[in-house]
Design a protein around this motif. Structure first.
Motif, PDB file in Angstrom:
ATOM      1  N   GLU B 136      -7.848  36.393-106.447  1.00 40.29           N
ATOM      2  CA  GLU B 136      -6.383  36.213-106.464  1.00 40.29           C
ATOM      3  C   GLU B 136      -5.764  36.895-107.684  1.00 40.29           C
ATOM      4  OE1 GLU B 136      -5.458  32.050-106.182  1.00 40.29           O
ATOM      5  OE2 GLU B 136      -6.607  31.897-104.300  1.00 40.29           O
ATOM      6  N   VAL B 137      -6.408  36.767-108.819  1.00 38.27           N
ATOM      7  CA  VAL B 137      -5.863  37.353-110.051  1.00 38.27           C
ATOM      8  C   VAL B 137      -5.890  38.881-109.983  1.00 38.27           C
ATOM      9  CG1 VAL B 137      -6.174  37.592-112.550  1.00 38.27           C
ATOM     10  CG2 VAL B 137      -6.483  35.374-111.483  1.00 38.27           C
ATOM     11  N   CYS B 138      -7.011  39.428-109.507  1.00 40.72           N
ATOM     12  CA  CYS B 138      -7.198  40.889-109.544  1.00 40.72           C
ATOM     13  C   CYS B 138      -6.635  41.618-108.332  1.00 40.72           C
ATOM     14  CB  CYS B 138      -8.680  41.228-109.671  1.00 40.72           C
ATOM     15  SG  CYS B 138      -9.358  40.732-111.240  1.00 40.72           S
ATOM     16  N   GLY B 139      -6.415  40.906-107.237  1.00 42.13           N
ATOM     17  CA  GLY B 139      -5.913  41.572-106.031  1.00 42.13           C
ATOM     18  C   GLY B 139      -6.997  42.328-105.280  1.00 42.13           C
ATOM     19  N   VAL B 140      -8.239  41.828-105.346  1.00 37.01           N
ATOM     20  CA  VAL B 140      -9.334  42.400-104.545  1.00 37.01           C
ATOM     21  C   VAL B 140      -9.955  41.260-103.725  1.00 37.01           C
ATOM     22  CG1 VAL B 140      -9.895  44.304-106.120  1.00 37.01           C
ATOM     23  CG2 VAL B 140     -10.971  42.102-106.461  1.00 37.01           C
TER      24      VAL B 140
END
Lengths: 198, 164
Positions: B136-140
């Protein structure tokens, strides 16, 4: 050290940490807010300067000058809207706005827009003297302004063109180069990452 | 949530985020202040869609990205800096303390050598975030997090063992 990844976590938490300087933080926050107010004031004053001149000195201005200033105001207004549009990636650019990938992408786009803004500022350095000259030529041949008054205004406008515009061009050019360099460095950082994990 | 409480709970975590991006102690302290300021401002927008820790880490890493964008030039060679190194734990014997400081220093150097995304993922993992939270934080995707994390940890272990 053993080959257990858990050891990494234990080691990671053993590093000595720095403390947050709360007083310094409050000072930083005040400076940040003051800067924002200053930029807002600059933006607003650049937009409202012409309407104020038109409102305060209507009798000193001829009909031609009134029409001319109104035309320039519309031009400045449209240009300001364009610049605001170009800044859309950084306006409301909050650190909690998205995940890191989105954040990086918005940063990259904003750098590209900053390069464009700097380029348009350079164009403006050539267009502004042309607008000044057009005003003087039309005012002279149309006999809309007294010759002695026109001479004074001519000197002032040419002085601005000769001194301020080259300085503005140098400033815009440096900004263009700076953002191009930063964009290249920033993209290099993230391209390394893509090639490493791809 | 009160900012004092945030600093008390997550101050060390924020300091570790700063140290993973910046080797120069002076710039590290500057980055920690910038991150803390960003977290302070961003807490108003916290809606409880994730845990506070995940939210704080997202803001901290995004702020660190900004720092990288402005300061990313050549790798720092750690010039003289007036900020003193935080004092190591004095409760241990000198030999053990020196050994531990050296290990931690090696780990930090190895982490900083990682490319950006693996660096973010591995540090968040070491802070105890799950694959899903990191994703969620990194967008992967969570699967990608697993792949990147395994590779990054392997790289770190190899570098640490090589330096020993």
């Amino acid at each position: 050290m053993s080959n257990k990844p858990n050891d990494l976590e234990a080691l990671w938490h053993q590093q000595t940490v720095s403390t947050v300087d709360f007083e310094q933080l409050q000072k930083q926050w005040k400076i940040l807010r003051l800067k924002q107010y200053f930029y807002l004031l600059m933006d607003v004053s650049s937009l409202i300067a012409l309407p104020i001149i038109i409102y305060l000195f209507p009798k000193e201005l001829s009909t031609f000058e009134l029409v001319w200033f109104s035309f320039v105001f519309v031009l400045v207004f449209v240009m300001s809207l364009c610049i605001i549009w170009m800044r859309r990636y950084s306006l409301g650019f909050k650190v909690d706005a998205g995940n890191t990938n989105e954040f990086v992408e918005r940063f990259r786009l904003q750098y590209k827009q900053n390069i464009r803004i700097a380029y348009w500022n350079k164009i403006l350095c050539f267009v502004t003297p042309l607008i000044f000259m057009l005003y003087l030529v039309v005012a002279y041949f149309g006999e809309y302004v007294q010759p002695d008054v026109l001479l004074k205004k001519g000197k002032l406008l040419m002085g601005i063109s000769a001194v301020c515009m080259p300085l503005l061009w140098i400033w815009a050019s440096k900004r263009e180069q700076k953002f191009k360099k930063r964009l290249a460095e920033f993209e290099a950082q993230w391209d390394v990452q893509n090639s490493a994990v791809g | 949530m009160d900012f004092d409480q945030i600093v008390a709970d997550y101050g060390p975590l924020l300091s570790r985020v700063a140290s993973s991006y910046e080797a120069n102690l002076h710039l590290q302290q500057e980055l920690l202040q910038e991150i803390s300021l960003a977290v302070w401002q961003a807490m108003k927008g916290f809606k409880g869609n994730s845990s506070v820790k995940t939210y704080v880490l997202r803001v901290a890493h995004n702020k660190a990205v900004t720092h990288v964008a402005y300061h990313a030039k050549q790798p720092h060679n750690e010039p003289y800096c007036e900020v003193e190194n935080p004092s190591p734990d004095t409760s241990m014997s000198t030999e053990k303390s020196v050994s531990q400081t050296s290990m931690v220093s090696s780990l930090l150097q190895a982490v900083r050598r990682l490319p950006m995304q693996p660096r973010q993922i591995v540090t968040m993992s070491m802070e105890g975030l799950s694959y899903q939270e990191i994703a969620e934080v990194c967008g992967v995707s969570a699967v990608n997090v697993g792949v990147i994390l395994n590779r990054a940890k392997k790289t770190l272990m190899e570098q640490l063992n090589h330096e020993q």
